[in-house]
Enzyme design. Structure first.
Site, PDB file in Angstrom:
ATOM      1  N   ARG A  84       0.865  -1.185   0.000  1.00 25.98           N
ATOM      2  CA  ARG A  84       0.000   0.000   0.000  1.00 25.98           C
ATOM      3  C   ARG A  84       0.901   1.234   0.000  1.00 25.98           C
ATOM      4  O   ARG A  84       1.716   1.403   0.907  1.00 25.98           O
ATOM      5  CB  ARG A  84      -0.908  -0.034   1.235  1.00 25.98           C
ATOM      6  CG  ARG A  84      -1.755   1.205   1.396  1.00 25.98           C
ATOM      7  CD  ARG A  84      -2.750   1.062   2.557  1.00 25.98           C
ATOM      8  NE  ARG A  84      -3.493   2.292   2.686  1.00 25.98           N
ATOM      9  CZ  ARG A  84      -3.336   3.188   3.666  1.00 25.98           C
ATOM     10  NH1 ARG A  84      -2.474   2.954   4.640  1.00 25.98           N
ATOM     11  NH2 ARG A  84      -4.034   4.301   3.674  1.00 25.98           N
ATOM     12  N   HIS A 128      -2.737  10.972   0.595  1.00 27.55           N
ATOM     13  CA  HIS A 128      -2.227  10.728   1.951  1.00 27.55           C
ATOM     14  C   HIS A 128      -1.604  12.049   2.415  1.00 27.55           C
ATOM     15  O   HIS A 128      -0.411  12.137   2.684  1.00 27.55           O
ATOM     16  CB  HIS A 128      -1.225   9.575   1.956  1.00 27.55           C
ATOM     17  CG  HIS A 128      -0.986   8.958   3.301  1.00 27.55           C
ATOM     18  ND1 HIS A 128      -1.200   7.622   3.560  1.00 27.55           N
ATOM     19  CD2 HIS A 128      -0.549   9.484   4.471  1.00 27.55           C
ATOM     20  CE1 HIS A 128      -0.888   7.352   4.821  1.00 27.55           C
ATOM     21  NE2 HIS A 128      -0.483   8.476   5.399  1.00 27.55           N
ATOM     22  N   GLU A 173      -7.452   8.766   6.017  1.00 28.40           N
ATOM     23  CA  GLU A 173      -7.728   9.404   7.298  1.00 28.40           C
ATOM     24  C   GLU A 173      -8.217  10.848   7.169  1.00 28.40           C
ATOM     25  O   GLU A 173      -7.522  11.799   7.578  1.00 28.40           O
ATOM     26  CB  GLU A 173      -6.485   9.346   8.209  1.00 28.40           C
ATOM     27  CG  GLU A 173      -5.971   7.937   8.435  1.00 28.40           C
ATOM     28  CD  GLU A 173      -4.759   7.870   9.381  1.00 28.40           C
ATOM     29  OE1 GLU A 173      -4.225   8.934   9.728  1.00 28.40           O
ATOM     30  OE2 GLU A 173      -4.366   6.765   9.754  1.00 28.40           O
ATOM     31  N   ASN A 299      -7.605   2.100   9.784  1.00 32.64           N
ATOM     32  CA  ASN A 299      -6.291   2.239  10.410  1.00 32.64           C
ATOM     33  C   ASN A 299      -6.497   2.220  11.910  1.00 32.64           C
ATOM     34  O   ASN A 299      -7.219   3.058  12.455  1.00 32.64           O
ATOM     35  CB  ASN A 299      -5.623   3.561   9.994  1.00 32.64           C
ATOM     36  CG  ASN A 299      -5.268   3.564   8.516  1.00 32.64           C
ATOM     37  OD1 ASN A 299      -5.359   2.539   7.838  1.00 32.64           O
ATOM     38  ND2 ASN A 299      -4.860   4.720   8.022  1.00 32.64           N
ATOM     39  N   TYR A 301      -4.672   1.853  15.779  1.00 35.02           N
ATOM     40  CA  TYR A 301      -3.466   1.853  16.621  1.00 35.02           C
ATOM     41  C   TYR A 301      -3.779   1.633  18.091  1.00 35.02           C
ATOM     42  O   TYR A 301      -3.013   0.997  18.806  1.00 35.02           O
ATOM     43  CB  TYR A 301      -2.704   3.174  16.447  1.00 35.02           C
ATOM     44  CG  TYR A 301      -2.088   3.266  15.066  1.00 35.02           C
ATOM     45  CD1 TYR A 301      -0.834   2.720  14.812  1.00 35.02           C
ATOM     46  CD2 TYR A 301      -2.773   3.851  14.005  1.00 35.02           C
ATOM     47  CE1 TYR A 301      -0.273   2.755  13.545  1.00 35.02           C
ATOM     48  CE2 TYR A 301      -2.229   3.890  12.733  1.00 35.02           C
ATOM     49  CZ  TYR A 301      -0.982   3.339  12.511  1.00 35.02           C
ATOM     50  OH  TYR A 301      -0.430   3.364  11.254  1.00 35.02           O
ATOM     51  N   GLU A 353      -3.725  -0.077   8.152  1.00 41.12           N
ATOM     52  CA  GLU A 353      -2.544   0.331   8.933  1.00 41.12           C
ATOM     53  C   GLU A 353      -2.690  -0.226  10.333  1.00 41.12           C
ATOM     54  O   GLU A 353      -3.748  -0.096  10.964  1.00 41.12           O
ATOM     55  CB  GLU A 353      -2.419   1.858   9.071  1.00 41.12           C
ATOM     56  CG  GLU A 353      -1.956   2.558   7.835  1.00 41.12           C
ATOM     57  CD  GLU A 353      -1.782   4.059   8.050  1.00 41.12           C
ATOM     58  OE1 GLU A 353      -1.580   4.507   9.201  1.00 41.12           O
ATOM     59  OE2 GLU A 353      -1.876   4.793   7.044  1.00 41.12           O
TER      60      GLU A 353
HETATM   61  O1  IFM Z   1       2.431   7.617   9.988  1.00 39.27           O
HETATM   62  C1  IFM Z   1       1.051   7.694  10.121  1.00 39.27           C
HETATM   63  C2  IFM Z   1       0.369   7.491   8.791  1.00 39.27           C
HETATM   64  O2  IFM Z   1       0.827   8.399   7.850  1.00 39.27           O
HETATM   65  C3  IFM Z   1      -1.119   7.657   8.938  1.00 39.27           C
HETATM   66  N1  IFM Z   1      -1.648   6.848  10.001  1.00 39.27           N
HETATM   67  C4  IFM Z   1      -0.955   6.877  11.269  1.00 39.27           C
HETATM   68  C5  IFM Z   1       0.520   6.661  11.074  1.00 39.27           C
HETATM   69  C6  IFM Z   1       1.245   6.676  12.431  1.00 39.27           C
HETATM   70  O3  IFM Z   1       1.058   7.897  13.072  1.00 39.27           O
END
Ligand code: IFM
Length: 453
Positions: A84, A128, A173, A299, A301, A353
């Site tokens: 990606r 992006h 995002e 995405n 985290y 992500e």
């Molecule tokens: O590095 C970023 C990415 O560009 C977009 N999503 C979160 C990642 C980590 O912060």
């Protein structure tokens, strides 16, 4: 040593499940003005005093613009199915409108063909975050004209590459671009105005829907979708105030995007909260935004813990955190994916992500990044659990292929499964990359065994 064994790679994941790694243009390419490239809002933002923690910029980054072939060999060596990446809009259309830059288009053509030659599926993202600087001069995402410029850009890229890429993501995002870029001002373009942010968010969504319709009308074969950054919102306590705050924050981060995309409406509680800062929406906009997608990317985290009084202090909670200060909370990924499936008519979902920044140490040519390996393994298991609960999962991609420019944190935070020595540009596979490669090899071997029986 990995503390958490991941789910069995053969039994929990469908045979066509896609495993990948991800990057974005500004974070790795460098070469900001080479071969006719125009500047982006991030090139300019990096020049604002104090904007980037280590005062760095994307001028060299991972020098991927020059090292792309070796980088593709490295990706192939990992044994992933997909890569990606994003196209830099100002590299292919320097002003965001008008003349196209053939050298920039040729770069991405070489990249896509190079991936295909190595048996890797290209997953292309159009936006992006690196909007052409000249469009920002005209108001950027807060100006409705940018919607039309984006659709032209999407059409140009699809005409050139749409026959060879597996998928096209419109935006990565939108919440980050809208809120961090236009409300908090900590990301490009550095604006601090809630009404501007809300309008930018609406235009990002509108341009997504319009681009989908335009690309389908031109017969684009690639699968089309959008990538959202999502986290479950948990109240810090059972108090009414914390719970109410969590509902509103859920509205601002999740439902503000999910409701228009899947229900052609903005959430009323967030509109009420915004009051005069709400977006200007023209007749028909919401129906365009709700154009059906072929896939959606998530995405993930961490979760968010919301308190009406003091911000929740993850560090004193005793929970494990990454170098970004983000809590490690894999079960939140299952919770999120199951909710998406239950509450919305979602298309096949990818985790586009997932990964962690940790302090890495190069020792005798190795990086023993156990925490990152553990993080990835546990989140893969969280995806397996979502599949077990019936969520239509199509793929998982590690963020990131290699250490890179982490936006306002500069080069201080390392997310890669491949270490980059920024002085020499040498790439070294961390233990997490070796683990991921081994995991994928095992999956292939087990599948072959099962097929042979
Ligand atoms: O590095 C970023 C990415 O560009 C977009 N999503 C979160 C990642 C980590 O912060």
């Amino acid at each position: 040593m990995t503390k958490f064994e991941p789910a069995d790679p053969t039994t929990h994941f469908p045979p066509d499940f896609v495993w990948g790694v991800a990057t974005s243009a500004f974070q790795i390419e460098g070469a900001p003005t080479e071969d006719g490239k125009g500047l982006s809002i991030w090139d300019s933002f990096c020049r604002q005093p104090g904007a980037i923690a280590d005062h760095s910029n994307g001028d060299v980054a991972c020098d991927h613009y020059h090292r792309w072939e070796a980088d593709l060999d490295m990706i192939a060596d990992l044994g992933v199915d997909a890569y990606r990446f994003s196209v830099s809009w100002p590299r292919v259309r320097p002003s965001g409108a008008g003349t196209w830059n053939e050298a920039g288009l040729a770069f991405y053509e070489r990249l896509v063909d190079g991936l295909l030659a190595r048996g890797i599926k290209p997953y292309l993202t159009l936006n992006h975050w690196d909007l052409p600087d000249e469009l920002q001069a005209g108001g950027g995402w807060a100006n409705r004209d940018t919607v039309h410029r984006f659709v032209e850009y999407a059409q140009g890229i699809a005409a050139r590459l749409g026959d060879r890429v597996a998928s096209i993501t419109t935006h990565n995002e939108p919440w980050v671009m809208a809120v961090l870029g236009h409300e908090n001002g900590v990301f490009a373009p550095g604006i601090k105005n809630r009404a501007t942010a809300t309008q930018a968010a609406h235009h990002l969504l509108l341009s997504h829907g319009m681009a989908l319709q335009a690309l389908r009308a031109q017969g684009c074969k690639a699968r089309l979708g959008l990538v959202l950054n999502l986290s479950p919102m948990h109240p810090a306590t059972d108090s009414d105030a914390d719970q109410a705050k969590a509902v509103l924050e859920d509205g601002r981060l999740l439902r503000w995007y999910l409701e228009p995309l899947f229900k052609a409406r903005y959430p009323q509680d967030v509109l009420d909260d915004l009051g005069a800062d709400g977006p200007q929406v023209e007749a028909g906009d919401l129906q365009i935004i709700a154009t059906a997608m072929d896939f959606m990317g998530v995405n993930y985290y961490s979760r968010s813990v919301v308190s009406a009084a003091e911000p929740w202090d993850v560090h004193s909670s005793g929970r494990e955190v990454t170098d970004m200060g983000w809590e490690v909370y894999p079960e939140g990924l299952t919770e999120l994916l199951v909710r998406l499936h239950q509450d919305y008519a979602v298309p096949p979902l990818y985790v586009t992500e997932n990964g962690g920044a940790f302090k890495d140490r190069l020792e005798d040519g190795r990086i023993h990044d156990h925490q990152r390996t553990d993080y990835i393994a546990r989140h893969i298991s969280a995806v397996a659990e979502a599949i077990r609960q019936g969520v239509p999962m199509a793929g998982y991609m590690v963020w990131s292929l290699m250490d890179n420019f982490e936006w306002a944190s500069g080069y201080e935070k390392r997310f890669g499964i491949v270490h980059v020595d920024y002085a020499t540009q040498q790439r070294t596979l961390k233990d997490s990359a070796l683990w991921y490669r081994n995991f994928l090899q095992q999956r292939r071997a087990q599948r072959r065994q099962r097929q042979a029986v």
